[in-house]
Structure formats: C-alpha cells, structure tokens
Design an enzyme around this catalytic site. Structure first.
Site, mmCIF file in Angstrom:
data_model
loop_
_atom_site.group_PDB
_atom_site.id
_atom_site.type_symbol
_atom_site.label_atom_id
_atom_site.label_comp_id
_atom_site.label_asym_id
_atom_site.label_seq_id
_atom_site.Cartn_x
_atom_site.Cartn_y
_atom_site.Cartn_z
ATOM 1 N N ARG A 6 0.832 -1.191 0.000
ATOM 2 C CA ARG A 6 0.000 0.000 0.000
ATOM 3 C C ARG A 6 0.868 1.242 0.000
ATOM 4 N NH1 ARG A 6 -5.115 -0.014 0.527
ATOM 5 N NH2 ARG A 6 -6.168 -1.941 0.918
ATOM 6 N N LEU A 388 -9.425 -1.024 -4.814
ATOM 7 C CA LEU A 388 -8.642 -0.336 -5.831
ATOM 8 C C LEU A 388 -8.152 1.006 -5.304
ATOM 9 C CD1 LEU A 388 -10.896 -1.123 -8.908
ATOM 10 C CD2 LEU A 388 -8.721 -2.203 -8.309
ATOM 11 N N GLU A 389 -6.842 1.231 -5.393
ATOM 12 C CA GLU A 389 -6.239 2.455 -4.870
ATOM 13 C C GLU A 389 -5.722 3.358 -5.978
ATOM 14 O OE1 GLU A 389 -3.325 1.690 -1.946
ATOM 15 O OE2 GLU A 389 -4.580 0.338 -0.789
ATOM 16 N N ASN A 390 -5.922 2.953 -7.225
ATOM 17 C CA ASN A 390 -5.361 3.715 -8.334
ATOM 18 C C ASN A 390 -6.448 4.261 -9.254
ATOM 19 O OD1 ASN A 390 -2.449 3.184 -7.820
ATOM 20 N ND2 ASN A 390 -3.133 1.077 -8.038
#
Length: 563
Positions: A6, A388-390
C-alpha cells in the site's frame, strides 16, 4: 493494506492546510451585482489569467459549461497556481465560487484588506462547486483570486469562476440568466433501492436538482443522477430543474420509475455484526498462514489479492505456493470449503497498492464481472472485495458489480475497502460506487490508517489514531446514504501492519460502542446511534497472528458481543 503493498499518502500536510479553510455557502446577491472575474469560463484561453511555471492550459474537455476549461498540472515544488487581479469596491461583500474536478483543488483570494479566505476539495471525478465569501477593506479596489492544486497530485480542472458582488468597474463577464427547464428526462435503469435518470443538457446551466415526489432528492452537475434509498417494488415520480447563479428553472416534465422487487444489502447469511480479515497470499514478514490457520473470530476472509491480466478489466488469481511454504491449490480449495462449512465467507480481493485493474467502459466492465465469476466457480469464493487504490470509475464499476450479482445471485458477498480520502464526500467516485451498488453491497470497511488528518461529518478536522477519528469519519458514511449494516471500521492489526494509524484494539472497541450505543465516545458524539453497524476489519490475519491474535481476540470478541 500492508505497507509493502500500500502507498502511505502524506495527507497530514493537506489537513494542516484544511484547519485554516472555511466552507461557506453563497450569499444572496442584489440586483446590481455582477461577476467581476474576466474570462471566467476560459473561453478566451488563459486571457486575464497567469499560471505559475507554465502549469496551466485550456482544454475542450472536460468542461463545466461552454467550450473550454482550465487544466493546471502541479509538478515538483510548483502547485499550479493560477491568478487573476479582479477590480472590486471597498467595504463590499463578494461571493467567490468556481467549479472544479480532477486532483486536489483550492480556491481563494488575497489582498482583501480584511480576512483573506480560501476553500478546497479532495480529488473528484465529477464537477464540484467551491464557494466562499469575503469582504473588502475600506480602501481595497482590487483583489487577487487564485486556484491551485497540491504537490505531487493529479492535474485539476477549473471552470466558471465567479467573483459575484458590486461592480468593481473592471469589466467582468455578463450576468447569467435563469436557465430553461430540462427536457428529455428518462429512466435509464432501476434496482430494488435506486433509480438512475438522465436528461438533456441546458445551455447556461451549471447544475441540476432532482426532485422525487416533489421533494428535492439530490443535486448534480452533470446530466444524469442515481437516486438511492428507495423502497423495493415502489413507483416514484421524478422531475429535474436546471440551476446557475441567476436561479433555478421551472421543473421538467415528470417521469415515473418503479423499483425492482426483492431485497438488497448483500448476503443475508452473515451474522448481524461481522469481522473481516485480509489473508495475505504472499510473505512480507508477517506470519505465513494457510486459510485453515485463520482464527475463527473472522467471519469474512478476503484473499489478497487477485491479479490483473492483459485483457482490460479482467482478473485472475495465482496462489503463491512457493511463498506460502508449498501450500497447494487443492489444499487452498479444501480450506475454503472447510471455512464455509463453519459458516465463514471467503472472498477474493481486487486491488491493493499494486492493483492496476481498470474498469472504464462497458467492455472492461463485462470482462471484470465474467472473470470474477469464473474465479468464484473455480475456487469457491463467495464474492469479491473492491480495494482499488489507483482510481475507480463509478459508472462502469457499478455496472460490473451489478452484472456479477446477476450471475452470482443473492448469496454474493460484496465488500469495499476505500481509503479515508475516498469517502470524504458522496461526490467521490468510491462513495458514488458504494451508493450505486447499495442494493447488493455487504459492507464498506474504510481504512482508517495511512491517512493523516481528515474532516469528520461535523466539518471539524480529526487526526488518525483516536476514537474521534473513527467515529466522526464513519458518520459521513452513515449519514451519507449507506445502511449501518454496510459500514465497518478498518484498522491495522499491529504497528507493523501499516505505516501509520494503528490504535489499540480497545480504541476500536470504544469506537464501536460509541457508534452503536452512544457510550465510550471521545469529544465527538454522533447525533444518533447505529445499533446495526456491521463491525470491523483488519489488515491482516497474518499480522494479527504475528501479534499473538491480540486484535481478533479483543475486537473480534467485542464485535460478536454487540447487541
């Protein structure tokens, strides 16, 4: 969720700025008031505007209205500041506003002769209005209006900037007229708890109000909206109005939407209060586990992570047998079945820091739904976790998840793990997605870590690592449209499990008590309690095991003991 997987964003400095900012509504203007900003919609390029380090340009898309908007890109030590000197009258009050989207966006004014003001918003995938007011000093005849982004963040867009108040004599843009009523209103889709609408754009409109059975239900900037929180098998009448700074149009013609029959809110076979834990399909220094090693305190086990493929939107899963001490696929599948026989749910998580899955059109949405359903059939997963981090497209991810639900049926377990910044406003794409799929959503376990300080539902800034941070931020989701059964608290299992934000398990327990029963609160106390709050989540079962099971033994037991 792991610091190895992360990205720990540096929001703390952003929130420090936020302490000095004021969110204020637009005041009522007099008949003689005008917009004193020149080239307010950037229809004449960057005329009358100056942008630092050549950071600004004009683009034809996206625009809020007209044919152009500002795009400004922060780079290095430059935060993409664009300014204009605006003529004003002394001892006068003005409303400063702008429509923004994209990365972090700030709007402010200096040189007022009294108190300089500013306001800001986190990144947004749709147009959002910023607004504040200021008063000029007794000798002030001009002020400097500015926009800027934030260091290292995405480009921001700005359009329709207004300095509305007494005419300063600088030759601002014309005053808008009240727009016409929208036409072409139609129902595009319904679920058991929502209705999606669309209509034609109205020239000169900067926003639209949606009315349900005569009562305003929501306000949007685009030409579509999804109204949530509806009852199943029920007919509703909808109308839409167009708005701008001059006022609100008459209502459009009415359309009727009838919601689908059936329930919502995800899998109903879970306990009222549930504990979620992420199981690591890799070795990063935490205790290596087989699924059979995971504590029985966990009701939902999210297998981290699925992998992207070369097909847009599609995912696959590859068990890290070598990294997990020779754990075989057959053993893994057998362990899933054993957990399910014990009443647990095992789902596959999509995302993490390195998750580059993009669902941005109908084709990739179909690929996502098909591939996740294939994994469910192959391994026996009960559902999917969205981590989802993008970036996330609310329209097409919602489409993908509803398509998956149509394949999997009502037993689907659907969870989400957004970062704190993703759930600060219902206009953020993650929050929009959660509301769009509310009829099939099991729980949103927001990550209250790797965050820095954030705004609570009372507009105050709270620092991570406290009861108040957990309760005041959870309140945003609970009052923003999610059911209490769809809200959980996500925390790291140990100090090694995240870059920042670890709290003692007893702090998590206090936050759960505060939200469900109104006890053990900090300085923030919610205006009401939420007895149906789903529970808590941790990253990860492996780090929990490394810490001797302290998190699951404390928080897990507390969650299951909630009334």
């Amino acid at each position: 969720m792991s610091p190895h997987r992360r990205s720990a964003r540096l929001w703390a400095s952003v929130a420090t700025v936020a302490l000095a900012l004021t969110f204020a509504g637009a005041g009522q203007a007099s008949a003689a008031d005008v917009n004193n900003a020149r080239n307010a919609g950037f229809e004449s390029g960057l005329g009358n505007w100056t942008c630092s380090a050549n950071s600004g340009t004009t683009v034809s898309s996206p625009v809020h209205s007209g044919t152009a908007a500002l795009k400004a890109t922060p780079a290095g030590q430059d935060n993409a500041t664009c300014t204009q000197s605006v003529a004003v009258r002394p001892d006068s009050t003005y409303t400063l506003s702008a429509w923004v989207r994209g990365g972090y966006a700030y709007l402010g004014v200096t040189g007022t002769g009294t108190t300089d003001v500013s306001t800001w918003t986190p990144d947004s995938s749709s147009w959002k209005q910023l607004s504040t007011t200021f008063t000029t000093g007794s000798s002030t005849t001009s002020v400097t209006v500015y926009t800027h982004g934030w260091y290292g963040q995405a480009p921001y867009y700005a359009d329709d900037i207004s300095v509305y108040g007494p005419d300063g004599g600088g030759g601002g843009d014309p005053v808008p007229t009240v727009p016409a009523a929208p036409s072409g209103l139609s129902v595009s889709s319904t679920t058991s708890s929502s209705a999606s609408l669309s209509w034609s754009a109205v020239p000169g409109a900067t926003g639209y109000n949606v009315y349900r059975d005569g009562t305003k239900a929501t306000a949007v900037t685009g030409t579509s909206a999804t109204v949530t929180g509806l009852a199943a098998a029920t007919s509703y009448s909808f109308r839409v109005t167009a708005t701008n700074s001059a006022g609100e149009s008459p209502k459009s013609g009415a359309v009727t939407a009838t919601t689908a029959s059936g329930g919502g809110g995800g899998n109903t076979s879970l306990p009222k209060h549930a504990v979620t834990g992420y199981w690591q399909n890799f070795d990063n220094g935490a205790t290596v586990q087989k699924l059979s090693d995971v504590s029985s305190r966990y009701d939902i086990i999210a297998v981290a992570f699925a992998d992207a493929t070369t097909t847009p939107g599609a995912v696959t899963f590859n068990l890290d047998s070598a990294g997990l001490g020779g754990y075989t696929v057959d053993q893994f599948k057998a362990d899933i079945r054993a957990k399910q026989a014990a009443g647990k749910k095992v789902i596959v998580s999509v995302g993490g820091q390195n998750g580059t899955i993009s669902v941005s059109d109908s084709a990739s949405a179909a690929n996502f739904a098909d591939s996740v359903y294939t994994l469910m059939q192959t391994y026996g997963f009960d559902g999917v976790d969205i981590d989802l981090e993008n970036g996330l497209n609310a329209t097409y991810m919602s489409q993908a998840l509803h398509a998956l639900a149509a394949k999997a049926g009502p037993s689907l377990v659907l969870t989400m793990a957004p970062q704190t910044i993703d759930m600060q406003s219902t206009s953020n794409s993650y929050f929009q997605t959660a509301l769009n799929v509310k009829d099939i959503l099991t729980v949103v376990n927001m990550q209250y870590y790797n965050s820095g300080s954030m705004l609570g539902c009372d507009g105050k800034v709270y620092s991570q690592g406290s009861v108040d941070f957990l309760t005041a931020l959870a309140c945003i989701q609970l009052e923003g449209g999610l059911s209490p059964s769809q809200v959980g608290l996500g925390l790291p299992a140990s100090t090694r499990a995240a870059g920042s934000g670890y709290v003692s398990p007893t702090v998590v327990d206090d936050a759960l008590d505060c939200l469900t029963q109104g006890t053990n609160c900090g300085s923030f106390k919610p205006s009401r309690t939420y007895p149906g709050l789903r529970g808590a989540m941790t990253w990860s079962t492996n780090w929990d095991a490394s810490a001797g099971g302290s998190w699951s033994n404390t928080v897990g037991a507390h969650v299951h003991a909630l009334p």
